[in-house]
Every structure is written in structure tokens, then in C-alpha cells.
Design an enzyme around this catalytic site. Structure first.
Site, PDB file in Angstrom:
ATOM      1  CE  LYS A  31       4.934 -33.195   5.467  1.00 28.85           C
ATOM      2  NZ  LYS A  31       6.381 -33.323   5.277  1.00 28.85           N
ATOM      3  CG  ASP A  58       7.848 -31.740   8.005  1.00 28.18           C
ATOM      4  OD1 ASP A  58       8.297 -31.696   9.170  1.00 28.18           O
ATOM      5  OD2 ASP A  58       7.638 -32.805   7.398  1.00 28.18           O
ATOM      6  CE  LYS A  60       9.546 -34.627  10.686  1.00 29.59           C
ATOM      7  NZ  LYS A  60       9.347 -34.485   9.221  1.00 29.59           N
ATOM      8  CG  PHE A  61      14.047 -25.689  12.621  1.00 28.95           C
ATOM      9  CD1 PHE A  61      14.676 -25.878  11.392  1.00 28.95           C
ATOM     10  CD2 PHE A  61      13.094 -24.680  12.725  1.00 28.95           C
ATOM     11  CE1 PHE A  61      14.358 -25.085  10.289  1.00 28.95           C
ATOM     12  CE2 PHE A  61      12.769 -23.876  11.628  1.00 28.95           C
ATOM     13  CZ  PHE A  61      13.393 -24.086  10.420  1.00 28.95           C
ATOM     14  CG  ASP A  63      21.687 -27.021  15.376  1.00 29.86           C
ATOM     15  OD1 ASP A  63      22.574 -26.926  16.253  1.00 29.86           O
ATOM     16  OD2 ASP A  63      21.938 -27.110  14.172  1.00 29.86           O
ATOM     17  CG  ASN A  66      22.347 -18.346  19.146  1.00 26.67           C
ATOM     18  OD1 ASN A  66      21.692 -17.418  19.629  1.00 26.67           O
ATOM     19  ND2 ASN A  66      23.283 -18.174  18.229  1.00 26.67           N
ATOM     20  CB  THR A  67      21.381 -23.092  15.592  1.00 26.18           C
ATOM     21  OG1 THR A  67      22.745 -22.812  15.893  1.00 26.18           O
ATOM     22  CG2 THR A  67      21.253 -23.469  14.133  1.00 26.18           C
ATOM     23  CB  THR A 122       4.307 -41.683  12.234  1.00 27.06           C
ATOM     24  OG1 THR A 122       4.812 -40.797  11.236  1.00 27.06           O
ATOM     25  CG2 THR A 122       3.327 -40.932  13.092  1.00 27.06           C
ATOM     26  NE  ARG A 175       1.040 -44.948   4.031  1.00 28.20           N
ATOM     27  CZ  ARG A 175       1.557 -43.722   4.183  1.00 28.20           C
ATOM     28  NH1 ARG A 175       0.771 -42.699   4.416  1.00 28.20           N
ATOM     29  NH2 ARG A 175       2.854 -43.528   4.096  1.00 28.20           N
ATOM     30  CD  GLN A 184       4.689 -42.417   8.098  1.00 27.61           C
ATOM     31  OE1 GLN A 184       5.133 -42.630   9.226  1.00 27.61           O
ATOM     32  NE2 GLN A 184       4.607 -41.202   7.578  1.00 27.61           N
ATOM     33  NE  ARG A 205       5.346 -42.398   1.588  1.00 23.50           N
ATOM     34  CZ  ARG A 205       6.100 -43.019   2.473  1.00 23.50           C
ATOM     35  NH1 ARG A 205       7.010 -43.892   2.051  1.00 23.50           N
ATOM     36  NH2 ARG A 205       5.961 -42.773   3.760  1.00 23.50           N
TER      37      ARG A 205
HETATM   38  O1  C5P Z   1       3.854 -40.292   2.367  1.00 25.06           O
HETATM   39  P1  C5P Z   1       3.368 -40.123   3.782  1.00 25.06           P
HETATM   40  O2  C5P Z   1       1.863 -39.926   3.861  1.00 25.06           O
HETATM   41  O3  C5P Z   1       3.894 -41.176   4.708  1.00 25.06           O
HETATM   42  O4  C5P Z   1       4.007 -38.737   4.223  1.00 25.06           O
HETATM   43  C1  C5P Z   1       3.962 -38.269   5.537  1.00 25.06           C
HETATM   44  C2  C5P Z   1       4.686 -36.964   5.585  1.00 25.06           C
HETATM   45  O5  C5P Z   1       4.633 -36.492   6.905  1.00 25.06           O
HETATM   46  C3  C5P Z   1       6.150 -37.040   5.188  1.00 25.06           C
HETATM   47  O6  C5P Z   1       6.447 -35.857   4.470  1.00 25.06           O
HETATM   48  C4  C5P Z   1       6.904 -37.046   6.487  1.00 25.06           C
HETATM   49  O7  C5P Z   1       8.130 -36.378   6.409  1.00 25.06           O
HETATM   50  C5  C5P Z   1       5.963 -36.245   7.379  1.00 25.06           C
HETATM   51  N1  C5P Z   1       6.069 -36.522   8.802  1.00 25.06           N
HETATM   52  C6  C5P Z   1       5.940 -37.782   9.363  1.00 25.06           C
HETATM   53  N2  C5P Z   1       6.102 -37.952  10.704  1.00 25.06           N
HETATM   54  C7  C5P Z   1       6.333 -36.911  11.500  1.00 25.06           C
HETATM   55  C8  C5P Z   1       6.427 -35.621  10.950  1.00 25.06           C
HETATM   56  C9  C5P Z   1       6.275 -35.454   9.589  1.00 25.06           C
HETATM   57  O8  C5P Z   1       5.688 -38.740   8.637  1.00 25.06           O
HETATM   58  N3  C5P Z   1       6.412 -37.092  12.811  1.00 25.06           N
END
Ligand code: C5P
Length: 214
Positions: A31, A58, A60-61, A63, A66-67, A122, A175, A184, A205
Site C-alpha cells: 500500500k 491509498d 482516499k479521494f 472532492d 469532477n475532480t 478505524t 494488531r 487505531q 506498523r
Molecule cells: O500502522 P497501521 O497498521 O495502523 O497502518 C494501517 C494503514 O491503513 C495506514 O496506512 C492507514 O493509513 C491505513 N488505513 C486505515 N484506515 C482506513 C484506511 C486506511 O488505517 N480506513
């Protein structure tokens, strides 16, 4: 079975490349989010694809329609496997994004990337309204013809129940048991997410900061 996606949330391309070298082909999808893409743009996508792996873009558009339609066309041109937008942007935004993706893929003669809607992040805490919000966003995403949603493991079983097997569910906030959640709030273990019916687990992470990421 669910497939693992590792989030390349690092501050430079060399570090990202080291993770891809280390983890591919065990991990087949990586990602690329706003951190890496803001600094390196398409170069980051090319790096992952050159190694033979796939990219979930990722960004996450969210807007005006059109954009977002134009951004979806750009994401499709990059040849990614999957990209996403915020369901909160509304039905028209999602429909236009889907149309633009299809037109661009047809023009280029490539398979259209999966288009996934973010429901409720999340990192947002638990409360009684989240599940109905997530289900509403999911209904709207489905109405727009998108392939799936991003949702936490806590909502995954309910989404599966209402929408059946056809909808892709991407689950971040994974996790290992007994670890720190960080930002999270609605986190779960990989096992819980898979049992609930998730198709793709997004892990950042816990892998990137592990002593032995592989
Ligand atoms: O480090 P961690 O496991 O928390 O990373 C989760 C990844 O998933 C991050 O890159 C975060 O931007 C992405 N993400 C998220 N929640 C969403 C969409 C994407 O945590 N709804």
C-alpha cells in the site's frame, strides 16, 4: 482466506524499497499512501511494480465529483491494483469515479483497478452510531457500483451478512494480540478479521516496526 497488504508508511523511497525486497514475494501487494506518494509520486508506484508486486494506492479521494473522476483516471493510468475514495464524498462522486476508471482502463486496454470506498476510519473511536454509518456508506458504495469497502473488523461481519460474498472488504487496524493500538481505536487481530469475513488485511506498523518484519 484473506490476502495481506503491507502499508509502506515510511519517509523515504529507499526504506520502502528495502521492505519490498525483504517481503516480496511472501507479500504480493503493497500500500502506498499519502506519506510516500506526496514525496515521490508515481516513482513510488513504479518501484513496487518493477519488483513484480502490486500496488494499493491509498489516497482516499474526497472532492467534487469532477475532480475525483479525474483523479480516478490518473490512478488507473498508473496501473495500480486497487485505489480508494471516501464514501462520504457521495453517490455522484463515486459513480463518476467508477465511470472514469472504466473509460481510462478501456482506452489503455488494461484491467480496471479495484475501486474501494472508505467508510469510517478505524482511528475513530467506538460508538453506537458507527455500525449504521458504515452500513449506510457501504450501501451507497454498492449502489455506485464499487467493488468494496474499507471497514474495521468490528463491522466486517455485519457487512458480510448484509451484502454477501460479492463485496470486497479491506480491513486495516490489525494488531497482534496484546500489543499497543497506537491511534487505531477499532483494532482487531488478523485472525478475528479473517473470521469476520475480511478479504484483505492492511498492516503497517506491526510489520514495519517488528524486529523481523518477514
Ligand atoms: O500502522 P497501521 O497498521 O495502523 O497502518 C494501517 C494503514 O491503513 C495506514 O496506512 C492507514 O493509513 C491505513 N488505513 C486505515 N484506515 C482506513 C484506511 C486506511 O488505517 N480506513
Amino acid at each position: 482466506m484473506a490476502e495481506l497488504i503491507v502499508a509502506l508508511d515510511v519517509d523515504n523511497l529507499k526504506k520502502a524499497e528495502k521492505f519490498v525486497d525483504l517481503l516480496y514475494p511472501k507479500v504480493k501487494i503493497f500500500k502506498i499512501g499519502s506519506q510516500l506518494f506526496t514525496l515521490y509520486g508515481p516513482k513510488a508506484v513504479e518501484m513496487v511494480k518493477k519488483k513484480g508486486a502490486e500496488v494499493f494506492l491509498d489516497l482516499k479521494f474526497h472532492d467534487i465529483p469532477n475532480t475525483v473522476a479525474a483523479a480516478s483516471s490518473s490512478a488507473t493510468t498508473l496501473g495500480v491494483f486497487m485505489f480508494n475514495l471516501h464514501a462520504a464524498g457521495g453517490l455522484e462522486m463515486m459513480q463518476r469515479a467508477k465511470e472514469a476508471r472504466g473509460e481510462t482502463a478501456a482506452k489503455l486496454g488494461i484491467k480496471p483497478p479495484l475501486l474501494i470506498a472508505v467508510t469510517v476510519l478505524t482511528s475513530q473511536g467506538k460508538n453506537s452510531k458507527i455500525l449504521s454509518l458504515v452500513l449506510n456508506f457501504t450501501r451507497r458504495a454498492k449502489e455506485a457500483g464499487l467493488e468494496g469497502v474499507v471497514a474495521s473488523a468490528e463491522e466486517t461481519a455485519a457487512i458480510r451478512k448484509e451484502f454477501g460474498k460479492g463485496l470486497i472488504i479491506v480491513t486495516p487496524g490489525i494488531r497482534p494480540k496484546g500489543t499497543v493500538f497506537g491511534d487505531q481505536k477499532r483494532a482487531a487481530t488478523a485472525n478475528e478479521a479473517v473470521k469476520a469475513g475480511s478479504n484483505f488485511l492492511v498492516v503497517g506498523r506491526p510489520v514495519l516496526e517488528a524486529k523481523n518484519p518477514l
